[in-house]
Design a protein around this motif. Sequence first.
Motif, PDB file in Angstrom:
ATOM      1  N   ASP A 193      20.458 -19.239  45.166  1.00 41.77           N
ATOM      2  CA  ASP A 193      21.599 -20.104  44.874  1.00 41.77           C
ATOM      3  C   ASP A 193      22.581 -19.427  43.921  1.00 41.77           C
ATOM      4  N   ARG A 194      22.855 -18.158  44.160  1.00 39.50           N
ATOM      5  CA  ARG A 194      23.806 -17.410  43.354  1.00 39.50           C
ATOM      6  C   ARG A 194      25.194 -17.547  43.999  1.00 39.50           C
ATOM      7  N   ILE A 195      25.934 -18.546  43.591  1.00 38.92           N
ATOM      8  CA  ILE A 195      27.200 -18.861  44.228  1.00 38.92           C
ATOM      9  C   ILE A 195      28.210 -17.731  44.040  1.00 38.92           C
ATOM     10  N   ASP A 196      28.324 -17.248  42.812  1.00 40.85           N
ATOM     11  CA  ASP A 196      29.315 -16.206  42.523  1.00 40.85           C
ATOM     12  C   ASP A 196      29.013 -14.918  43.275  1.00 40.85           C
ATOM     13  N   PHE A 197      27.739 -14.611  43.465  1.00 37.18           N
ATOM     14  CA  PHE A 197      27.388 -13.395  44.209  1.00 37.18           C
ATOM     15  C   PHE A 197      27.724 -13.548  45.690  1.00 37.18           C
ATOM     16  N   VAL A 198      27.541 -14.736  46.225  1.00 35.90           N
ATOM     17  CA  VAL A 198      27.917 -14.946  47.630  1.00 35.90           C
ATOM     18  C   VAL A 198      29.423 -14.738  47.802  1.00 35.90           C
ATOM     19  N   LYS A 199      30.208 -15.264  46.858  1.00 32.15           N
ATOM     20  CA  LYS A 199      31.654 -15.036  46.918  1.00 32.15           C
ATOM     21  C   LYS A 199      31.972 -13.550  46.839  1.00 32.15           C
ATOM     22  N   LEU A 200      31.323 -12.863  45.905  1.00 29.16           N
ATOM     23  CA  LEU A 200      31.593 -11.429  45.719  1.00 29.16           C
ATOM     24  C   LEU A 200      31.237 -10.635  46.963  1.00 29.16           C
ATOM     25  N   LEU A 201      30.120 -10.948  47.581  1.00 27.30           N
ATOM     26  CA  LEU A 201      29.704 -10.214  48.776  1.00 27.30           C
ATOM     27  C   LEU A 201      30.625 -10.502  49.950  1.00 27.30           C
ATOM     28  N   LEU A 202      31.083 -11.736  50.055  1.00 30.92           N
ATOM     29  CA  LEU A 202      32.040 -12.040  51.119  1.00 30.92           C
ATOM     30  C   LEU A 202      33.356 -11.303  50.902  1.00 30.92           C
ATOM     31  N   GLU A 203      33.750 -11.150  49.647  1.00 29.04           N
ATOM     32  CA  GLU A 203      34.977 -10.413  49.350  1.00 29.04           C
ATOM     33  C   GLU A 203      34.843  -8.927  49.643  1.00 29.04           C
ATOM     34  N   ASN A 204      33.615  -8.426  49.638  1.00 30.95           N
ATOM     35  CA  ASN A 204      33.399  -6.987  49.793  1.00 30.95           C
ATOM     36  C   ASN A 204      32.826  -6.613  51.147  1.00 30.95           C
ATOM     37  N   GLY A 205      33.117  -7.413  52.144  1.00 26.10           N
ATOM     38  CA  GLY A 205      32.898  -6.960  53.506  1.00 26.10           C
ATOM     39  C   GLY A 205      31.688  -7.491  54.227  1.00 26.10           C
ATOM     40  N   VAL A 206      30.922  -8.393  53.654  1.00 28.64           N
ATOM     41  CA  VAL A 206      29.778  -8.945  54.379  1.00 28.64           C
ATOM     42  C   VAL A 206      30.285  -9.932  55.424  1.00 28.64           C
ATOM     43  N   SER A 207      29.923  -9.719  56.665  1.00 28.37           N
ATOM     44  CA  SER A 207      30.314 -10.600  57.756  1.00 28.37           C
ATOM     45  C   SER A 207      29.187 -11.586  58.028  1.00 28.37           C
ATOM     46  N   MET A 208      29.469 -12.841  57.764  1.00 32.13           N
ATOM     47  CA  MET A 208      28.449 -13.863  57.997  1.00 32.13           C
ATOM     48  C   MET A 208      28.079 -13.971  59.469  1.00 32.13           C
ATOM     49  N   LYS A 209      29.019 -13.672  60.327  1.00 38.74           N
ATOM     50  CA  LYS A 209      28.728 -13.784  61.753  1.00 38.74           C
ATOM     51  C   LYS A 209      27.708 -12.746  62.201  1.00 38.74           C
ATOM     52  N   LYS A 210      27.740 -11.567  61.556  1.00 36.04           N
ATOM     53  CA  LYS A 210      26.743 -10.547  61.870  1.00 36.04           C
ATOM     54  C   LYS A 210      25.489 -10.700  61.026  1.00 36.04           C
ATOM     55  N   PHE A 211      25.637 -11.304  59.868  1.00 37.46           N
ATOM     56  CA  PHE A 211      24.498 -11.430  58.952  1.00 37.46           C
ATOM     57  C   PHE A 211      23.526 -12.523  59.373  1.00 37.46           C
ATOM     58  N   LEU A 212      24.045 -13.696  59.697  1.00 37.26           N
ATOM     59  CA  LEU A 212      23.181 -14.857  59.909  1.00 37.26           C
ATOM     60  C   LEU A 212      22.561 -14.809  61.292  1.00 37.26           C
ATOM     61  N   THR A 213      21.279 -14.547  61.330  1.00 38.07           N
ATOM     62  CA  THR A 213      20.512 -14.573  62.568  1.00 38.07           C
ATOM     63  C   THR A 213      19.568 -15.771  62.545  1.00 38.07           C
TER      64      THR A 213
END
Length: 1266
Positions: A544-564
Amino acid sequence: MQLLINCIPKTLLETTRIMVIDSPVVAQKYLRRVSKDFSTVRRYSNTPGSLSLENSIATATDGAEDLPSTPRGIRKRQRMRKRSSVSSTLSKVLILNVRDLLKAHANCEPPATEHQPRSWIETNFQKRECIKFIPCPKDDTKCCCGQAQITHQTIAGIESGSPGDLWLPTKHTRPQPTDAYGTIEFQGGAHPTKAQYVRLSFDTRPELLVQLFTKEWNLELPKLLITVQGGKANFDLQAKLKKEIRKGLLKAAKTTGAWIFTGGTNTGVTKQVGDALLLEGQQRTGRVVSIGIAPWGIVERNHELLGHNREVPCHSISSPRSKLAVLNNRHAYFLLVDNGTQAKYGAELILRRKLEKFISNLKLHPFTHSSTPVVCLVIEGGTNTIRAVLEYVTDSPPVPVVVCDGSGRAADLLAFVHKYASDGEEQPVLESMRDYLIGTIQKTFEVGLDQAEKLYQELLQCTRNKNLITVFRIQEKPEGEAQELDQTILTALFKSQHLSPPEQLSLALTWNRVDIARSEIFVYGQEWPNGALDEAMMQALEHDRIDFVKLLLENGVSMKKFLTIPRLEELYNTKHGPANTLGYILRDVRPHIPKGYIYTLHDIGLVINKLMGGAYRSYYTRRKFRPIYAKVMNSYANACRKSSTYQYQRYAGANSLSLVTGLLPFTTEMALFEFPFNELLIWAVLTKRQQMALLMWTHGEEALAKSLVACKLYKAMAHEAAEDDLDTEIYEELRSYAKEFESKGNKLLDFSYRQDAEKAQRLLTCELHSWSNQSCLSLAVAANHRALLAHPCSQVILADLWMGGLRTRKNTNFKVILGLIMPLYIRQLDFKSKEELQQMPQTEEEHLENQNLDNDDSDRSQPDAENALLKAKRSISLRYRMGAGSNNRDKALLADTYSVRDTKVHENGKVNLTAGAEEAPSKVSLTDSDPSQFREFFHLSEYTNEIKQHQPLRLKKKFYEFYTAPITKFWADSIAYMFFLIMFSFTVLVKMGPMPRWQEWYSIAYITTLGFEKVREIVSSEPVAITHKFSVWAWNMWNPCDGAAIILFLIGLAFRFRPATMDIGRVIYCVDSIYWYLRILNILGVNKYLGPLVTMMGKMVKNMIYFVVLLAVVLMSFGVSRQAILYPNNEPTWRLIREVTYQPYFMLYGEVFADDIDPPCGEDPRQPACVTGHWVTPITMSMYLLIANILLINLLIAVFNNIFNEVNSVSHQVWMFQRFTVVMEYQQKPVLPPPFIAFCHFYSLLKYCVRKAKGEPGMSKFSFVP
């Protein structure tokens, strides 16, 4: 000894003597206790003529009144102050044991057994006692361990050593089970603070200490270890530096979950750390794990800590003349290290360093390979501090050091040398300042030249590891750019340990320090291996690290490829994060769940279906998802699941997908989700992670639908929590979360409506394939979101749907009724143009009918250009719908599309939206269509733009639009229903003959066809299971009431056609007519003013049921008593029930039956004799009327008044909410009312059979396919 005895109060000694005489068993226990403690302090055991403890007890037992005199034979060279100190210590020990004896006697403690089981601490930890006296070179009356010769322990066979012998704790001390552990309760503050302590040997194994921390003291392993080094003597810091150190150290410990190691005593640097912890205590948050490691022999009044698992009151005030130190009262845990010495530092150094090294080798987290980082913080300090820093930076692995410049002495020297040190082996700058540095060292530490040169060399050795030393200065940077101490500490770890970027990110995640990750890890040019950020995203979501999720989304993590699929299922099964109610709800859909059960996505889908209710079906429970899930999970489990446990191993996204590609016969994209943020929003809501849910709401598509779904889920979870009798706080928390999403959805719709009203209307009516083909309007109804349905945007859509193809402003109802009576008047009504009708939502049936009508018209009269244009539009309209282009998502998409917007309204407001003529809600791929078709369409669109703007409807189309409009259906149904009531009333009011009149035949036909319509509504509802269909149909309370009235009528009809029971059937008719008249309220609910009143009536009836229960209790209590007193000789009959309740019930309405309550008796011979207790009845009647008429009736009025005020305050929203239900109901009704509705049923059934035979995809209302 006389001095010792004089220190003890005489009353205490006398009481002890009497208790010893009276209780020999207690005396034996007392003897063992005192002997044990005296052996620790060492009384005059080897002095000639001294009185032993046994003689003292024997004297008291024999009843001697005079205590023995002072022992003789003490050497004259013994000084008086030493004897006084020893005597004082002995007297305190004796007083403590006497008090324990008094307490044991008062409580009548049972005698202790000889063999009590020792605790885990006693078994594994030991103390050290010096057993050989070796004279100290400086003072031959003292042993090298620090004890005086007169108090030193002697053991037979071990002779004293000579002054030149080397004293070693491993050789000259004896280990014994520890005799001091428990809890210290520090006094003197506003609230006593408690700390755990234990006395242990200097050679204790560090793994036992870690077990002590985790098992006995219930501590979690540290995520960071901060060991503080500095001076032992008290010193002052600059006010600004002191504030920065306190704030930074506290923040570093609290945000990272660190442990702090200090010296433990209330002196020097430890006192400064204690002041920081005092600030933490004032904030009333979680307590920082601060562990003080102090020598046992240096602790003042350590004899008070003796005991097993004791709670010892203690003051942190040291004696001014004492060379010993007290413990700091802000620490939570103390390790009191014993190597047999007294009043000497250094016993703790070896143990502390071994413990730090052992903790540094522990794994930090089960999902990372990094070990627990250790950092040394230097504040002030002496010569030993410099040596400690040298040991830290030269150790293997080395420990980074943070030096606080400006704190004094050793810290300032280290900072100065670090500032002018070069990176190479040679230090020309420092060599040039050699004399100055040596002079500064001599002046600072007050040492000789040789020792100063040695310290200078040690400083030079420290500079060879310059990268391991970080200096914290508060003067260097401007006010706004100053780096805080916590950032300096964490940055020093990254610079010194040479960790890879994934390991650094894992550390920052563990510490929950997104600021460090942003400034030190995600720097420009940083390269990341494949899957590293996906691994970090998984950890951030789980914890439940909200700020880290924001940071990772800002730095190129694609949820569409990540979430399986496996990752999502693992998120549902994670044990981290806040407590939630998912397990309680899952038990309702999956009873008898074994312990350790792993939730599957199918289970989650069942939970979602249960919470959403109605016809909602989660994607996880649909047939399309099941084979995909089975293949993905089977292959993934066989390759990645451990053989012993059902625990997933996480791989990088590319690796896991390549694995799936090699094992599965379908593409890897099928294991992904089209809208990953939708899935994560549901996960966050079900696991009660509100901030994470809000983050997922702000990302991705369909924000309005997501807010409505979250609102509905939270409200349903709150309802389940209330039914499961969970804490009220959980219910209130879930309700507040629902209100937050409710507010966000309303604000979003309002903003969209102000920006573009037409787009906002499309937003509400489009069909959402990712949300069970629902629309935002139907989701708002499911979530009971009255504010959204009362919004002008929603009301404009409902008004448009209600009017259908009609466009009238004044006297609409009158014109519709006139059109029903005189069909020719329909030609005079105003209708919308074809273009306006195309912009309206349509039912599937209307869509197919419009196609047929348009085909007929275009074939007969339209020009070729218009035919080509219509064909192009129709092909695009049929081909592209929202969400239907998932198979083409890898192809090029055009931002602007040109297609006709055809919408289809389904049950409960669900509307299917296809691509629009001006603007599509989703991007449409044009690569799969014929290019010439679109070129033709584009060329012709401008040519026909003006022609198509205001095309009037043909007469056939006008009739169709008029009779299919919901307002027309409503008035036709209402007129037919009123005519039915007249016919049915005539039937029950006049004499009933053997054969029915035509009025009765009409009533029979009406109710029978209405019954078939109810069956059609059940069968054509979206759910698959018949029970689910029935529950969706019964959601509207009028439907089950209609069904019950129809069944009752059919029962009466069966009795009516039999001559013997015709009267019974007529009575059933009469009873059934009550409901059919009450059903008019359903029609009146459409009215703006009567609708809220009907709602009030419904709420009042529900509340009146609870009132009836209270009233029945009072009524029966009086009725039974009254009947039993007045009529004691009644025979047992069913009429007794009527007699008990009849008169008391009607007394509520003012009929008191005064003559029957106190009938005349016994006054006249003609009157019956008085029954016993007849005078009781008037008294009980008075009490009954007081309670029933005054109390309960007024209570009911107050409840009704509250309901009225509640509904009246939101009457406008209530009416608009009901309006949606009515509009959707009549949107789905057939054109003709009962009894003529039978023709519509036959026509729809015939069309369904024809389409089924042809295999066409379009299904009618009789479709059995969801």
